[in-house]
Motif scaffolding. Structure first.
Motif, mmCIF file in Angstrom:
data_model
loop_
_atom_site.group_PDB
_atom_site.id
_atom_site.type_symbol
_atom_site.label_atom_id
_atom_site.label_comp_id
_atom_site.label_asym_id
_atom_site.label_seq_id
_atom_site.Cartn_x
_atom_site.Cartn_y
_atom_site.Cartn_z
ATOM 1 N N LEU A 102 0.833 -1.201 0.000
ATOM 2 C CA LEU A 102 0.000 0.000 0.000
ATOM 3 C C LEU A 102 0.871 1.255 0.000
ATOM 4 C CD1 LEU A 102 -2.862 -0.712 2.584
ATOM 5 C CD2 LEU A 102 -3.151 -0.276 0.152
ATOM 6 N N TYR A 103 1.876 1.246 0.866
ATOM 7 C CA TYR A 103 2.722 2.425 1.019
ATOM 8 C C TYR A 103 3.476 2.725 -0.270
ATOM 9 C CZ TYR A 103 6.058 5.725 2.953
ATOM 10 O OH TYR A 103 6.802 6.856 3.186
ATOM 11 N N ILE A 104 4.077 1.698 -0.867
ATOM 12 C CA ILE A 104 4.796 1.889 -2.126
ATOM 13 C C ILE A 104 3.864 2.459 -3.192
ATOM 14 C CG2 ILE A 104 5.894 0.677 -4.056
ATOM 15 C CD1 ILE A 104 7.082 -1.259 -2.050
ATOM 16 N N HIS A 105 2.698 1.869 -3.299
ATOM 17 C CA HIS A 105 1.752 2.253 -4.349
ATOM 18 C C HIS A 105 1.292 3.701 -4.184
ATOM 19 C CE1 HIS A 105 -1.397 1.630 -7.351
ATOM 20 N NE2 HIS A 105 -2.233 2.232 -6.523
ATOM 21 N N PHE A 106 0.860 4.057 -2.995
ATOM 22 C CA PHE A 106 0.319 5.396 -2.806
ATOM 23 C C PHE A 106 1.415 6.443 -2.659
ATOM 24 C CE2 PHE A 106 -3.492 2.921 -1.435
ATOM 25 C CZ PHE A 106 -4.291 3.340 -2.487
ATOM 26 N N ASN A 107 2.616 6.032 -2.278
ATOM 27 C CA ASN A 107 3.744 6.946 -2.314
ATOM 28 C C ASN A 107 4.016 7.363 -3.757
ATOM 29 O OD1 ASN A 107 6.664 7.724 -2.484
ATOM 30 N ND2 ASN A 107 6.514 7.452 -0.262
ATOM 31 N N ARG A 108 3.999 6.387 -4.654
ATOM 32 C CA ARG A 108 4.235 6.678 -6.059
ATOM 33 C C ARG A 108 3.118 7.529 -6.648
ATOM 34 N NH1 ARG A 108 6.301 0.564 -7.478
ATOM 35 N NH2 ARG A 108 8.505 0.900 -6.951
ATOM 36 N N SER A 109 1.872 7.235 -6.266
ATOM 37 C CA SER A 109 0.760 8.027 -6.805
ATOM 38 C C SER A 109 0.820 9.462 -6.290
ATOM 39 C CB SER A 109 -0.583 7.377 -6.448
ATOM 40 O OG SER A 109 -0.845 7.460 -5.059
ATOM 41 N N LEU A 110 1.295 9.653 -5.048
ATOM 42 C CA LEU A 110 1.456 11.003 -4.517
ATOM 43 C C LEU A 110 2.503 11.758 -5.320
ATOM 44 C CD1 LEU A 110 0.572 12.847 -1.991
ATOM 45 C CD2 LEU A 110 2.847 12.287 -1.143
ATOM 46 N N TRP A 111 3.614 11.089 -5.630
ATOM 47 C CA TRP A 111 4.673 11.741 -6.394
ATOM 48 C C TRP A 111 4.210 12.058 -7.813
ATOM 49 C CZ3 TRP A 111 8.905 14.217 -5.107
ATOM 50 C CH2 TRP A 111 9.396 14.037 -3.805
ATOM 51 N N ALA A 112 3.350 11.238 -8.366
ATOM 52 C CA ALA A 112 2.798 11.542 -9.694
ATOM 53 C C ALA A 112 1.990 12.836 -9.636
ATOM 54 C CB ALA A 112 1.940 10.385 -10.183
ATOM 55 N N ARG A 113 1.224 13.017 -8.560
ATOM 56 C CA ARG A 113 0.445 14.251 -8.393
ATOM 57 C C ARG A 113 1.376 15.437 -8.173
ATOM 58 N NH1 ARG A 113 -5.312 12.852 -6.736
ATOM 59 N NH2 ARG A 113 -5.564 15.095 -6.411
ATOM 60 N N ILE A 114 2.461 15.216 -7.443
ATOM 61 C CA ILE A 114 3.423 16.287 -7.203
ATOM 62 C C ILE A 114 4.030 16.760 -8.525
ATOM 63 C CG2 ILE A 114 5.707 16.788 -6.224
ATOM 64 C CD1 ILE A 114 4.892 15.135 -3.779
ATOM 65 N N GLU A 115 4.356 15.803 -9.378
ATOM 66 C CA GLU A 115 4.932 16.162 -10.675
ATOM 67 C C GLU A 115 3.940 16.984 -11.494
ATOM 68 O OE1 GLU A 115 8.012 15.760 -11.837
ATOM 69 O OE2 GLU A 115 8.532 15.010 -9.845
ATOM 70 N N GLN A 116 2.663 16.614 -11.451
ATOM 71 C CA GLN A 116 1.638 17.373 -12.161
ATOM 72 C C GLN A 116 1.457 18.764 -11.566
ATOM 73 O OE1 GLN A 116 -1.506 14.106 -11.987
ATOM 74 N NE2 GLN A 116 -1.913 14.967 -14.017
ATOM 75 N N TYR A 117 1.481 18.816 -10.243
ATOM 76 C CA TYR A 117 1.293 20.084 -9.548
ATOM 77 C C TYR A 117 2.470 21.022 -9.787
ATOM 78 C CZ TYR A 117 0.020 23.194 -5.629
ATOM 79 O OH TYR A 117 -0.326 24.274 -4.862
ATOM 80 N N GLY A 118 3.665 20.441 -9.838
ATOM 81 C CA GLY A 118 4.886 21.223 -10.018
ATOM 82 C C GLY A 118 5.657 21.312 -8.718
ATOM 83 N N GLN A 119 6.902 20.821 -8.717
ATOM 84 C CA GLN A 119 7.663 20.764 -7.469
ATOM 85 C C GLN A 119 7.988 22.147 -6.925
ATOM 86 O OE1 GLN A 119 10.740 18.077 -6.652
ATOM 87 N NE2 GLN A 119 9.943 16.393 -7.883
ATOM 88 N N ARG A 120 8.351 23.094 -7.789
ATOM 89 C CA ARG A 120 8.669 24.436 -7.298
ATOM 90 C C ARG A 120 7.422 25.096 -6.705
ATOM 91 N NH1 ARG A 120 12.785 27.244 -11.736
ATOM 92 N NH2 ARG A 120 14.519 25.753 -11.449
ATOM 93 N N ARG A 121 6.324 24.933 -7.391
ATOM 94 C CA ARG A 121 5.068 25.478 -6.876
ATOM 95 C C ARG A 121 4.714 24.841 -5.541
ATOM 96 N NH1 ARG A 121 -0.734 23.970 -9.329
ATOM 97 N NH2 ARG A 121 -2.066 25.227 -7.947
ATOM 98 N N LEU A 122 4.939 23.550 -5.443
ATOM 99 C CA LEU A 122 4.650 22.840 -4.196
ATOM 100 C C LEU A 122 5.559 23.327 -3.072
ATOM 101 C CD1 LEU A 122 2.974 20.437 -2.941
ATOM 102 C CD2 LEU A 122 5.011 19.066 -3.323
ATOM 103 N N GLN A 123 6.838 23.512 -3.360
ATOM 104 C CA GLN A 123 7.773 23.980 -2.338
ATOM 105 C C GLN A 123 7.349 25.326 -1.785
ATOM 106 O OE1 GLN A 123 11.380 23.615 -4.695
ATOM 107 N NE2 GLN A 123 12.112 21.951 -3.391
ATOM 108 N N ARG A 124 6.910 26.203 -2.665
ATOM 109 C CA ARG A 124 6.450 27.519 -2.202
ATOM 110 C C ARG A 124 5.220 27.390 -1.315
ATOM 111 N NH1 ARG A 124 7.568 28.891 -7.692
ATOM 112 N NH2 ARG A 124 5.342 28.739 -8.191
ATOM 113 N N ALA A 125 4.276 26.532 -1.714
ATOM 114 C CA ALA A 125 3.045 26.347 -0.931
ATOM 115 C C ALA A 125 3.346 25.708 0.419
ATOM 116 C CB ALA A 125 2.048 25.498 -1.715
ATOM 117 N N VAL A 126 4.243 24.725 0.434
ATOM 118 C CA VAL A 126 4.615 24.070 1.688
ATOM 119 C C VAL A 126 5.284 25.071 2.629
ATOM 120 C CG1 VAL A 126 6.175 22.375 2.724
ATOM 121 C CG2 VAL A 126 4.746 21.729 0.778
ATOM 122 N N ALA A 127 6.165 25.908 2.102
ATOM 123 C CA ALA A 127 6.829 26.920 2.932
ATOM 124 C C ALA A 127 5.809 27.886 3.526
ATOM 125 C CB ALA A 127 7.855 27.670 2.094
ATOM 126 N N GLU A 128 4.832 28.272 2.723
ATOM 127 C CA GLU A 128 3.786 29.174 3.214
ATOM 128 C C GLU A 128 2.932 28.492 4.278
ATOM 129 O OE1 GLU A 128 -0.038 31.773 1.523
ATOM 130 O OE2 GLU A 128 1.307 30.740 0.134
#
Length: 477
Positions: A360-386
């Motif tokens: 389960l962990y492997i599968h949903f970890n990968r699916s989370l990273w797929a969403r991160i790639e779609q969202y954009g890592q730089r954009r995500l980093q800014r949102a996480v910092a905020e």
């Protein structure tokens, strides 16, 4: 080979019979949910910046998994629903008949046969063992379904201390190391409380167990090289040095040896029985859940959740709840590179013993990273910092010491978390001199899940006679 083929055929037959039973059990609600998903593909919230026409989602089903950071998610759902006047599907007590599968009849105020018009529920989020067919009796099929998973190595550490007196398997073992060195010496399936001791996530998701797992009694053995598995996990918000890690180095398969056969414990395994069954279960979960968060990337998951729901960051910012003393140290022990060989071996044994949770962990970890790639890592980093900056500012404004405290310092019963297990559960003390408006919001942020459930219950079902809050009524989270 002649002896092995009938056995393999029997395993395959058992798998297909179990899958057939599952499809019969879930068939109708599965089709309803699948139709809903297909319909929404064209209008699902985009992972691009929210458009002006984006409307906040307010029909939510959250599967609250054990020891995975889910209490913190529950708090933000409590606060959001409380502020917006939403109606919760509440348990009669504190759980929906757990560890039994969820039943709609366990929802307080749900009376479909009464003839009266039923008020709709907006949020279903308290502890249950997931049962889609019954959930869809209470919640509409267009609800947003989400949950959270955690690395089984970290989860095992937390569960062992928390459920030491609840699970007979854990209670018999002098330590987690001793338990994982020879689990079958302590563990018996079907004994009360022992579902906490193995594949707890898989259990909470309501999935049936593979036939092989029900019958095999062999112990798991690990390769002599303790470095054979290096799962690089940095807890979200671990400090100023925290960063988003490369998913390619985040997870690698584990192999175990049982009954003389090498078995890769991941979804790429060629084993006809367990692997096919796991792949079927994961595919089914993908068809039902819109998002599965990952505890080790909690803040990143919150940003993706806010985006998917068309919420603001203020809607998902909050404090950690139900955290045990030493939580950060245990999280770090499960994933950093400075571990000892003994730590690595303990983690590997925990993941091998909880092989379904690991899948389960492997599968949903990968699916989370797929969403991160779609969202954009730089954009995500800014949102996480905020998000973290807002959390820090709230903590300084609301909390004595700006952080969670030992429960001995918490005299307000409405803010003191329920103490369960062998490790203390941290809580919060509010600053004095807050304005009435800030006092109300800070209380929402600091209120533990059980007390908040009581608050919501009293709001939806006003008691005829006021009764004092009794901690003796509290059950295990």
């Amino acid at each position: 080979m002649r002896l092995w083929r009938p056995r393999r055929l029997g395993v395959a037959l058992g798998v297909f019979m179990t899958i057939g039973f599952g499809l019969h059990l879930w068939g109708v609600p599965f089709q309803k949910r699948l139709t809903r998903l297909q319909f929404q593909q064209s209008c699902a919230p985009s992972l691009q910046p929210a458009a002006e026409t984006c409307l906040p989602r307010q029909r939510l089903v959250f599967l609250k998994t054990h020891k995975s950071g889910s209490s913190s998610v529950l708090n933000l759902l409590h606060r959001y629903g409380d502020r917006h006047g939403l109606r919760f599907a509440l348990p009669i007590h504190y759980q929906f008949g757990y560890p039994r599968l969820f039943q709609a009849s366990k929802v307080k105020g749900y009376h479909p046969q009464s003839g009266n018009t039923q008020k709709p529920f907006h949020i279903l989020c308290h502890h249950m063992r997931f049962n889609l067919k019954e959930v869809l009796q209470v919640m509409p099929s267009d609800s947003f379904f989400f949950s959270i998973v955690r690395d089984p190595a970290a989860l095992a550490r937390s569960a062992f201390s928390y459920y030491k007196l609840t699970s007979s398997a854990f209670h018999k073992a002098p330590s987690l190391t001793a338990f994982l060195s020879n689990p079958r010496a302590y563990y018996q399936p079907g004994i009360h409380g022992n579902h906490y001791a193995r594949n707890l996530l898989w259990f909470d998701f309501g999935l049936p167990f593979p036939p092989e797992l029900k019958t095999k009694r062999a112990n798991l053995h690990l390769p002599k090289d303790s470095n054979f598995l290096r799962l690089h996990v940095l807890p979200s918000g671990a400090g100023p040095g925290s960063q988003i890690l490369d998913p390619k180095v985040l997870v690698q398969p584990v192999t175990t040896v049982a009954d003389g056969h090498t078995q890769p414990v991941n979804t790429a395994s060629s084993d006809l029985g367990t692997s096919s069954f796991i792949q079927w279960g994961l595919a089914w979960l993908d068809s039902v859940f819109d998002l599965v968060m990952v505890a080790e990337y909690f803040d990143e998951s919150l940003v993706l959740l806010a985006d998917a729901l068309c919420w603001g960051l203020d809607d998902v910012v909050g404090f950690m709840h139900n955290a045990q003393v030493g939580r950060e140290e245990r999280l770090s022990a499960a994933g950093n590179n400075s571990q000892t060989a003994e730590d690595w071996q303990l983690n590997a044994r925990a993941r091998a013993w909880n092989n379904l949770d690991w899948a389960l962990y492997i599968h949903f970890n990968r699916s989370l990273w797929a969403r991160i790639e779609q969202y954009g890592q730089r954009r995500l980093q800014r949102a996480v910092a905020e998000l973290r900056a807002r959390r820090e500012a709230l903590a300084k404004h609301c909390l004595v010491g700006g952080e969670a405290l030992d429960p001995k310092y918490i005299t307000n019963k409405m803010l003191r978390p329920f103490q369960f297990g062998s490790t203390k559960v941290l809580g919060y003390v509010l600053q004095s001199g807050l304005s009435p408006q800030d006092q109300e919001e800070c209380e929402r942020l600091a209120t533990p899940e059980l007390q908040y459930k009581d608050k919501l219950d009293a709001k939806q079902f006003p008691p005829t006679v006021s009764q004092p809050f009794k901690t003796s009524r509290l059950l295990s989270p």
